[in-house]
Write an enzyme that holds these catalytic residues in place. Sequence first.
Site, PDB file in Angstrom:
ATOM      1  N   ASN A   8      -1.459  12.376  35.252  1.00  0.00           N
ATOM      2  CA  ASN A   8      -0.935  11.154  35.572  1.00  0.00           C
ATOM      3  C   ASN A   8      -0.720  11.030  37.115  1.00  0.00           C
ATOM      4  O   ASN A   8      -0.131  11.683  37.999  1.00  0.00           O
ATOM      5  CB  ASN A   8       0.571  11.443  35.056  1.00  0.00           C
ATOM      6  N   TRP A   9      -1.485   9.925  37.531  1.00  0.00           N
ATOM      7  CA  TRP A   9      -1.862   9.907  38.728  1.00  0.00           C
ATOM      8  C   TRP A   9      -0.915   8.864  39.612  1.00  0.00           C
ATOM      9  O   TRP A   9      -0.840   9.016  40.846  1.00  0.00           O
ATOM     10  CB  TRP A   9      -3.387   8.863  39.187  1.00  0.00           C
ATOM     11  N   LYS A  10       0.182   8.575  38.798  1.00  0.00           N
ATOM     12  CA  LYS A  10       1.307   7.845  39.390  1.00  0.00           C
ATOM     13  C   LYS A  10       0.817   6.580  40.216  1.00  0.00           C
ATOM     14  O   LYS A  10      -0.302   6.180  39.860  1.00  0.00           O
ATOM     15  CB  LYS A  10       2.128   8.905  40.062  1.00  0.00           C
ATOM     16  N   HIS A  91       8.648   8.001  31.070  1.00  0.00           N
ATOM     17  CA  HIS A  91       8.535   8.933  32.294  1.00  0.00           C
ATOM     18  C   HIS A  91       9.789   8.822  33.013  1.00  0.00           C
ATOM     19  O   HIS A  91      10.381   7.939  33.014  1.00  0.00           O
ATOM     20  CB  HIS A  91       7.390   8.551  33.287  1.00  0.00           C
ATOM     21  N   GLU A  93      10.371   8.932  35.906  1.00  0.00           N
ATOM     22  CA  GLU A  93      10.540   7.994  37.341  1.00  0.00           C
ATOM     23  C   GLU A  93      10.775   6.492  36.668  1.00  0.00           C
ATOM     24  O   GLU A  93      11.353   5.770  37.438  1.00  0.00           O
ATOM     25  CB  GLU A  93       9.121   8.302  37.779  1.00  0.00           C
ATOM     26  N   GLU A 164       9.685  16.911  30.113  1.00  0.00           N
ATOM     27  CA  GLU A 164       9.759  17.205  31.800  1.00  0.00           C
ATOM     28  C   GLU A 164      11.341  16.979  31.984  1.00  0.00           C
ATOM     29  O   GLU A 164      11.705  16.003  32.209  1.00  0.00           O
ATOM     30  CB  GLU A 164       8.821  15.751  32.036  1.00  0.00           C
ATOM     31  N   GLY A 170       8.042  16.914  40.798  1.00  0.00           N
ATOM     32  CA  GLY A 170       7.929  16.763  42.125  1.00  0.00           C
ATOM     33  C   GLY A 170       8.810  17.566  43.146  1.00  0.00           C
ATOM     34  O   GLY A 170       8.600  17.353  44.409  1.00  0.00           O
ATOM     35  N   SER A 202       6.021  19.673  37.652  1.00  0.00           N
ATOM     36  CA  SER A 202       5.190  20.794  38.720  1.00  0.00           C
ATOM     37  C   SER A 202       4.174  21.619  38.246  1.00  0.00           C
ATOM     38  O   SER A 202       3.975  23.037  38.594  1.00  0.00           O
ATOM     39  CB  SER A 202       6.091  21.370  39.579  1.00  0.00           C
ATOM     40  N   GLY A 223       1.015  16.083  37.091  1.00  0.00           N
ATOM     41  CA  GLY A 223       1.265  14.990  38.169  1.00  0.00           C
ATOM     42  C   GLY A 223       0.198  14.899  39.271  1.00  0.00           C
ATOM     43  O   GLY A 223      -1.023  14.952  39.238  1.00  0.00           O
ATOM     44  N   GLY A 224       0.764  15.320  40.681  1.00  0.00           N
ATOM     45  CA  GLY A 224      -0.071  15.347  41.716  1.00  0.00           C
ATOM     46  C   GLY A 224      -1.356  16.136  41.801  1.00  0.00           C
ATOM     47  O   GLY A 224      -2.476  15.866  42.046  1.00  0.00           O
TER      48      GLY A 224
END
Length: 240
Positions: A8-10, A91, A93, A164, A170, A202, A223-224
């Site tokens: 997931n590149w967000k 998600h 967020e 999640e 994050g 994470s 994620g990141g």
Amino acid sequence: MRKQVVGNWKMNGSTAVIDEVLDALKTERHAADVSVSVPYLYLGGAVAKLAGTQYRVGAQNVSEFGDGAYTGEVSARMLKDVGCSLAIVGHSERRRYFAESDEAVIAKLARLLEVGLYAVVCVGETLAERDSGRAESRIEAQLARLHTLMARGAGPDRFCIAYEPVWAIGTGRAASGDQIAAMHEVIKRHLGASYAVLYGGSVKAANAASIMALPGVDGVLVGGASLDAREFGEICRAAG
């Protein structure tokens, strides 16, 4: 059941990042099912880049409405039209920053199912809910709304769950192995063992293998770390 890795590149990335990460990804074959969910603007480029490979491209969201007068929205039909295979819904967020309700998440899932796209349905609890002993009941409340769609034929080939814990998104703080395994067991007990349950929170190359070795963990939502070609490749290898 094959492991799944969903990147997931967000709201990150560029054409240069797409070239770097996806070109590196294409040089390997993995025993896991791997997909990348990029921002809307880059979906077409990612689909073209990964054409003819084992990798799938997904969106990070979808409208709860069909085509029509909904300025700024992107429908499930449009996602399918540009070559997407899946989309993430619910998600943490989206729930936190855009006030998405459980009802909206189910509506989005229904739209994806209508056009034949696979869905990654996110569920999770806040730190306050966990500390007050309400983590399990919160997850079960989110899952309960899925049964209507399941009764209409939404089987394990149509969607998976991504657990999640909001307090581990994050923050660099991952849930313990016992916490992850316990919640995945709750989810599988509620939906059925055949539904895949991914862990998101994470996830990095350093902890991916140990997380995916836990009982009930069928893959990871990354994620990141999915924006780093080397690290994402290591996570994909760990899934195999």
